[in-house]
Structures are given as C-alpha cells and as structure tokens.
Design an enzyme around this catalytic site. Structure first.
Site, PDB file in Angstrom:
ATOM      1  N   GLU A 141       6.822   2.793  40.218  1.00 22.33           N
ATOM      2  CA  GLU A 141       7.113   3.722  39.122  1.00 22.33           C
ATOM      3  C   GLU A 141       6.592   3.188  37.790  1.00 22.33           C
ATOM      4  OE1 GLU A 141      11.262   4.763  39.100  1.00 22.33           O
ATOM      5  OE2 GLU A 141      10.998   6.169  40.763  1.00 22.33           O
TER       6      GLU A 141
ATOM      7  N   GLU B  68      13.806  -1.095  46.770  1.00 21.53           N
ATOM      8  CA  GLU B  68      14.153  -0.709  45.394  1.00 21.53           C
ATOM      9  C   GLU B  68      13.257  -1.434  44.389  1.00 21.53           C
ATOM     10  OE1 GLU B  68      15.554   1.673  42.928  1.00 21.53           O
ATOM     11  OE2 GLU B  68      16.881   1.690  44.666  1.00 21.53           O
TER      12      GLU B  68
END
Length: 122
Positions: free
Chosen positions: A70, A63
């Site tokens: 991102e 994560e």
C-alpha cells in the site's frame, strides 16, 4: 558485522512504522497476545502451539507485506488509479485469507478445550 546489525535496525524500524501507523496491525498484535495467553491457560500441546504460531506469523507477515504494498502503491500512484486500487485490494485480500486461516485454526484448537470447561447438563 556492522551491516548486519544495521539491517536488523531497519527491520525493527519497519515493525515500528507498521505498529505506529496501521490500526489493523495493532489489532492483530493484540489478538496474538490474547491467543498466546489462552494457549497457556488451556495448556495446548506442542503441535497445537506450532499451528498457533504459524497462524500468528502468517497474519503478521501478510499484514506487513500489505502495508509495504500500500505504501509503495501510494508512492507511485499518488492520485486515484483503478489499477492501483486493485493492487491494494488484492494485498488486503491476502490478509483476509491469512486471518481466516488463523481464525479457523484457533476454532479447531480452542473450541474442544473450552467445551470441556463447561459444566455438563444433567
């Protein structure tokens, strides 16, 4: 020594950023706390704890890497780009794979223990 301490500061700053900005990271943190509590309540073995901790770590690390990828993708490609979208989709896919591994591991460890708590049918 000062540089080492500063590097830990940067690492904790990154964890703080992910926790503050990423809903999925917060969901995984809450799920981790629930699973750890369940592990204590059901008195899982040391071997089972190792699998649970590996699963939690794998999900949280993927994560965090997904968040970094991102963020970097948004920086280098602020407008829509199909390849940038693929990069983000693949990194999110890595999180799904890790979460699926963690979920299946949890089922393998916890279902037998939870079934033992159920009253037996006559």
């Amino acid at each position: 020594m000062k540089r080492l301490i500063r590097s830990f500061g940067f690492a904790f700053k990154g964890l703080q950023y992910a926790t503050a900005s990423q809903l999925n990271f917060r969901i995984h943190l809450v799920a981790s706390i629930v699973v750890i509590g369940l592990g204590f309540a059901l008195q899982i073995s040391v071997d089972e704890w190792q699998w649970i901790m590996l699963s939690i770590t794998l999900v949280l690390v993927t994560e965090l890497l997904n968040t970094a990828i991102e963020t970097l993708t948004d920086l280098v490609s602020p407008t829509y780009n199909i390849k940038a979208g693929h990069v983000k989709d693949v990194s999110a896919g890595a999180v799904v794979v890790a979460a699926a591994f963690a979920f299946i591991t949890g089922l393998i460890i916890f279902i037998p223990k939870l079934l033992l708590l159920l009253p037996h049918a006559a």
